[in-house]
Design a protein around this motif. Sequence first.
Motif, short mmCIF file in Angstrom:
data_model
loop_
_atom_site.label_atom_id
_atom_site.label_comp_id
_atom_site.label_asym_id
_atom_site.label_seq_id
_atom_site.Cartn_x
_atom_site.Cartn_y
_atom_site.Cartn_z
N LYS A 76 0.72 -1.20 -0.14
CA LYS A 76 0.02 0.05 0.01
C LYS A 76 1.01 1.17 0.06
CE LYS A 76 -4.02 -1.72 2.45
NZ LYS A 76 -4.90 -1.57 3.64
N VAL A 77 1.87 1.21 0.80
CA VAL A 77 2.80 2.26 0.66
C VAL A 77 3.42 2.76 -0.56
CG1 VAL A 77 4.96 3.38 1.84
CG2 VAL A 77 3.25 2.26 3.43
N LEU A 78 3.90 1.66 -1.02
CA LEU A 78 4.72 1.68 -2.32
C LEU A 78 3.84 2.00 -3.53
CD1 LEU A 78 7.39 -0.83 -1.97
CD2 LEU A 78 7.87 1.32 -1.88
N SER A 79 2.65 1.90 -3.28
CA SER A 79 1.53 2.12 -4.46
C SER A 79 1.56 3.56 -4.55
CB SER A 79 0.16 1.59 -4.04
OG SER A 79 -0.30 2.07 -3.06
N ASN A 80 2.08 4.40 -3.56
CA ASN A 80 1.91 5.90 -3.76
C ASN A 80 3.17 6.38 -4.37
OD1 ASN A 80 -0.59 6.21 -2.53
ND2 ASN A 80 0.42 5.85 -0.55
N ALA A 81 4.06 5.49 -4.55
CA ALA A 81 5.32 5.86 -5.16
C ALA A 81 5.34 6.40 -6.54
CB ALA A 81 6.47 4.85 -4.72
N PRO A 82 5.87 7.21 -7.02
CA PRO A 82 5.82 7.75 -8.49
C PRO A 82 6.76 6.72 -9.19
CG PRO A 82 7.03 9.36 -7.20
CD PRO A 82 6.31 8.61 -6.19
N ASP A 83 7.85 6.28 -8.52
CA ASP A 83 8.74 5.53 -9.19
C ASP A 83 9.33 4.52 -8.03
OD1 ASP A 83 10.43 4.18 -11.32
OD2 ASP A 83 11.87 5.69 -11.01
N ARG A 84 9.56 3.24 -8.42
CA ARG A 84 10.04 2.26 -7.19
C ARG A 84 10.92 1.15 -8.00
NH1 ARG A 84 5.09 -1.46 -5.47
NH2 ARG A 84 6.39 -3.04 -5.45
N GLU A 85 11.84 0.72 -7.21
CA GLU A 85 12.42 -0.46 -7.70
C GLU A 85 12.44 -1.46 -6.55
OE1 GLU A 85 17.06 -1.07 -8.68
OE2 GLU A 85 16.19 0.85 -9.39
N GLY A 86 11.84 -2.55 -6.91
CA GLY A 86 11.70 -3.51 -5.78
C GLY A 86 11.01 -2.86 -4.61
N PRO A 87 11.30 -3.29 -3.51
CA PRO A 87 10.74 -3.00 -2.28
C PRO A 87 11.06 -1.46 -1.82
CG PRO A 87 12.22 -4.25 -1.55
CD PRO A 87 12.34 -4.33 -3.16
N PHE A 88 11.52 -0.54 -2.78
CA PHE A 88 12.30 0.64 -2.38
C PHE A 88 11.59 1.88 -3.34
CE2 PHE A 88 15.64 -2.45 -1.53
CZ PHE A 88 15.52 -2.43 -0.31
N PHE A 89 11.52 2.98 -2.60
CA PHE A 89 11.05 4.14 -3.42
C PHE A 89 12.60 4.65 -4.23
CE2 PHE A 89 8.11 4.89 0.09
CZ PHE A 89 7.21 5.49 -0.61
N THR A 90 12.32 5.18 -5.45
CA THR A 90 13.33 5.60 -6.21
C THR A 90 13.20 7.15 -6.22
OG1 THR A 90 12.63 5.14 -8.32
CG2 THR A 90 14.21 3.50 -7.56
N VAL A 91 14.42 7.91 -6.17
CA VAL A 91 14.27 9.37 -5.93
C VAL A 91 15.46 9.83 -7.20
CG1 VAL A 91 13.31 9.59 -3.75
CG2 VAL A 91 15.82 9.60 -4.13
N PRO A 92 15.20 11.15 -7.59
CA PRO A 92 16.31 11.52 -8.51
C PRO A 92 17.69 11.84 -7.53
CG PRO A 92 14.36 13.09 -8.32
CD PRO A 92 14.13 11.95 -7.66
N LYS A 93 18.78 11.87 -8.34
CA LYS A 93 19.80 12.09 -7.54
C LYS A 93 20.14 13.75 -7.53
CE LYS A 93 24.78 11.17 -8.17
NZ LYS A 93 26.01 10.84 -8.81
N VAL A 94 20.28 14.29 -6.28
CA VAL A 94 20.24 15.70 -5.98
C VAL A 94 21.65 16.34 -5.92
CG1 VAL A 94 17.88 15.87 -5.51
CG2 VAL A 94 19.76 15.49 -3.66
N VAL A 95 22.74 15.26 -5.51
CA VAL A 95 23.90 15.68 -5.00
C VAL A 95 24.99 14.93 -6.35
CG1 VAL A 95 25.83 15.80 -3.40
CG2 VAL A 95 23.38 15.74 -2.87
N GLU A 96 25.77 15.83 -6.76
CA GLU A 96 26.81 15.32 -7.87
C GLU A 96 28.02 14.78 -7.17
OE1 GLU A 96 26.31 14.96 -11.06
OE2 GLU A 96 24.27 15.78 -10.79
#
Length: 96
Positions: A76-96
Amino acid sequence: MSLDLATTRRIAKLARIGLDDQEIEAVRTQLGGILGWIEILNEVDVEGVPPMIGTSVNAALQPREDAVTDGNCQDKVLSNAPDREGPFFTVPKVVE
């Protein structure tokens, strides 16, 4: 109930609200209306109505087991994620 200007100014000072002479009259009227509603509430018959548990001195809190869980709702929690990989949320990289 109506307030005089001196009392209204004192309330404004205690609340640290800066009011000019035009605003003080409007606030006095509004506070009078609020106090009028409170006076109406004082007319309510509460005889025989037990107090809420939060206000009772003798009330005991209902203890519960202090157990750590994950909530058992990963899908249920991961169903709200815009993008996920397996059991994890994926987020854009913000630090180079």
